[in-house]
Design an enzyme around this catalytic site. Structure first.
Site, PDB file in Angstrom:
ATOM      1  N   SER A  44       0.945  -1.237   0.132  1.00  0.00           N
ATOM      2  CA  SER A  44       0.038  -0.042   0.076  1.00  0.00           C
ATOM      3  C   SER A  44       0.823   1.347   0.061  1.00  0.00           C
ATOM      4  CB  SER A  44      -0.916  -0.211   1.014  1.00  0.00           C
ATOM      5  OG  SER A  44      -1.530   1.333   1.303  1.00  0.00           O
ATOM      6  N   HIS A  50      -1.370  -1.308  -4.156  1.00  0.00           N
ATOM      7  CA  HIS A  50      -2.561  -0.696  -3.682  1.00  0.00           C
ATOM      8  C   HIS A  50      -2.489   0.719  -3.551  1.00  0.00           C
ATOM      9  CE1 HIS A  50      -6.141  -1.378  -1.086  1.00  0.00           C
ATOM     10  NE2 HIS A  50      -5.705  -0.472  -0.543  1.00  0.00           N
ATOM     11  N   ASP A  76      -4.580   4.179  -2.224  1.00  0.00           N
ATOM     12  CA  ASP A  76      -5.517   4.501  -1.090  1.00  0.00           C
ATOM     13  C   ASP A  76      -6.117   5.976  -1.502  1.00  0.00           C
ATOM     14  OD1 ASP A  76      -6.171   2.110   0.552  1.00  0.00           O
ATOM     15  OD2 ASP A  76      -4.062   2.348   1.285  1.00  0.00           O
ATOM     16  N   MET A  95      -8.893   8.643  -0.612  1.00  0.00           N
ATOM     17  CA  MET A  95      -9.671   9.194   0.428  1.00  0.00           C
ATOM     18  C   MET A  95     -10.252  10.970   0.139  1.00  0.00           C
ATOM     19  SD  MET A  95      -7.703   7.756   3.658  1.00  0.00           S
ATOM     20  CE  MET A  95      -6.762   6.159   3.716  1.00  0.00           C
ATOM     21  N   HIS A 152      -8.441   1.773  -4.394  1.00  0.00           N
ATOM     22  CA  HIS A 152      -9.385   1.588  -3.285  1.00  0.00           C
ATOM     23  C   HIS A 152     -10.048   2.778  -3.169  1.00  0.00           C
ATOM     24  CE1 HIS A 152      -9.802   0.405   1.408  1.00  0.00           C
ATOM     25  NE2 HIS A 152     -10.804   0.658   0.633  1.00  0.00           N
ATOM     26  N   MET A 158     -12.173   5.175  -1.236  1.00  0.00           N
ATOM     27  CA  MET A 158     -12.842   5.440   0.071  1.00  0.00           C
ATOM     28  C   MET A 158     -13.283   6.839  -0.297  1.00  0.00           C
ATOM     29  SD  MET A 158      -9.765   3.917   2.582  1.00  0.00           S
ATOM     30  CE  MET A 158      -8.670   4.101   1.340  1.00  0.00           C
ATOM     31  N   MET A 203     -12.226  -5.158   4.945  1.00  0.00           N
ATOM     32  CA  MET A 203     -11.499  -4.040   5.698  1.00  0.00           C
ATOM     33  C   MET A 203     -11.185  -4.934   7.201  1.00  0.00           C
ATOM     34  SD  MET A 203     -10.753  -1.543   3.882  1.00  0.00           S
ATOM     35  CE  MET A 203      -9.896  -0.667   5.181  1.00  0.00           C
ATOM     36  N   GLY A 237      -9.260   4.666   6.559  1.00  0.00           N
ATOM     37  CA  GLY A 237      -9.080   6.086   6.857  1.00  0.00           C
ATOM     38  C   GLY A 237      -7.575   6.486   7.254  1.00  0.00           C
ATOM     39  N   GLY A 285      -3.505   4.552   8.134  1.00  0.00           N
ATOM     40  CA  GLY A 285      -2.669   3.297   7.992  1.00  0.00           C
ATOM     41  C   GLY A 285      -2.268   3.161   9.634  1.00  0.00           C
ATOM     42  N   GLY A 286      -1.483   1.947   9.591  1.00  0.00           N
ATOM     43  CA  GLY A 286      -0.879   1.731  11.204  1.00  0.00           C
ATOM     44  C   GLY A 286      -1.744   1.217  12.166  1.00  0.00           C
ATOM     45  N   ASP A 342      -7.206  -5.783   4.202  1.00  0.00           N
ATOM     46  CA  ASP A 342      -6.489  -4.545   4.186  1.00  0.00           C
ATOM     47  C   ASP A 342      -6.553  -3.896   5.462  1.00  0.00           C
ATOM     48  OD1 ASP A 342      -5.644  -1.844   3.548  1.00  0.00           O
ATOM     49  OD2 ASP A 342      -7.250  -1.493   2.370  1.00  0.00           O
ATOM     50  N   GLY A 343      -5.456  -3.607   6.204  1.00  0.00           N
ATOM     51  CA  GLY A 343      -5.261  -3.120   7.500  1.00  0.00           C
ATOM     52  C   GLY A 343      -4.677  -3.987   8.600  1.00  0.00           C
ATOM     53  N   GLY A 344      -3.875  -3.598   9.102  1.00  0.00           N
ATOM     54  CA  GLY A 344      -2.975  -4.307  10.049  1.00  0.00           C
ATOM     55  C   GLY A 344      -2.406  -5.528   9.687  1.00  0.00           C
ATOM     56  N   GLY A 349       0.853  -1.767   4.269  1.00  0.00           N
ATOM     57  CA  GLY A 349       1.417  -0.715   4.062  1.00  0.00           C
ATOM     58  C   GLY A 349       2.482  -0.335   5.179  1.00  0.00           C
TER      59      GLY A 349
END
Ligand code: DX5
Ligand code: ZN
Length: 222
Positions: A7, A32, A34, A36, A64, A66, A135, A140, A142-143, A170-172, A192
């Site tokens: 990401s 990927h 993102d 937003m 992606h 958002m 998700m 919204g 990263g991290g 996607d996420g963590g 990411g």
């Protein structure tokens, strides 16, 4: 076929193309991206011009969205080089229309679900998607930490979807969470922070790929 998609939200934007090239050279076939809008999610990030900046690297762009009313932006992202366009089920009352608008551009249509959205939301459009994004954090930023309940949701999504539909997380996603997600049916792993915040991003990409059980180099998506 399993793939890890770096990401680029977590990359150094001053060296965006260079950082993306580094991961492509390390074997990434999907990047990927993102997008937003400051409405669907609070932050503002990138737009079609960033996709333009990443095209031509030989990687499939997994875009992606958002953003609210994503159907209004499909053509712009397709023209900017998107390969897959992901719309959120929560972002429009016209999900079926949006997915088919993506299909008409020649891109792969994908549907994203927030953590609070039931897996059943894919049921009516399971024949209209090439990919579903589960998700594994709230969208919204990263991290964030992986939400453990995602594993059960992934298993339920897998049973609702035809075998050819990719299931994306996607996420963590990192060396710890990629394996359990793979066991639950995930095929595309977005990472990411776990790649770009490391001192050696290509080595981190390789470790996450191994944890996810990625095999031989992937066939190219069109
Ligand atoms: C979050 C984005 C993610 C983000 C993941 O809203 O959709 O793609 O980049 O970041 P990490 O891997 O740091 O959780
Ligand atoms: Zn994302």
């Amino acid at each position: 076929m399993r793939r890890v998609a770096p990401s680029i939200l977590a990359a150094d934007f001053g060296r965006l193309r260079e950082q993306a090239q580094m991961l492509v050279d390390a074997g990434a076939t999907v990047l990927h991206v993102d997008i937003m809008d400051g409405h669907f999610v609070p932050p503002l990030t990138m737009g079609p011009s960033h996709c333009e900046a990443l095209r031509g690297l030989g990687a499939h762009l997994d875009v992606h969205l958002m953003v609210e009313r994503p159907e209004r932006h499909v053509e712009a992202f397709a023209a900017a080089g998107a390969g897959t366009i992901i719309v959120h089920v929560e972002a429009t009352p016209h999900v079926h229309y949006a997915l088919n608008a993506v299909r008409q551009t020649g891109c792969r249509p994908a549907l994203a679900l927030n953590p609070g959205t039931p897996a059943d939301a894919v049921r009516e459009v399971s024949g209209d998607v090439d990919q579903v994004l589960c998700m594994t954090v709230d969208p919204g930023w990263g991290g964030q930490a992986f939400i453990p309940a995602s594993l059960d949701k992934l298993r339920r999504l897998r049973t609702l979807l035809p075998d050819h539909v990719d299931l994306e997380v996607d996420g963590g996603i990192d060396e710890e969470t990629a394996g359990p997600c793979a066991d639950a049916g995930a095929t595309l792993f977005v990472a990411g922070t776990a790649i770009f915040a490391e001192a050696d991003p290509p080595a981190a990409f390789a470790r996450i790929s191994a944890a996810a059980g990625v095999g031989a180099p992937a066939a190219e998506w069109s």
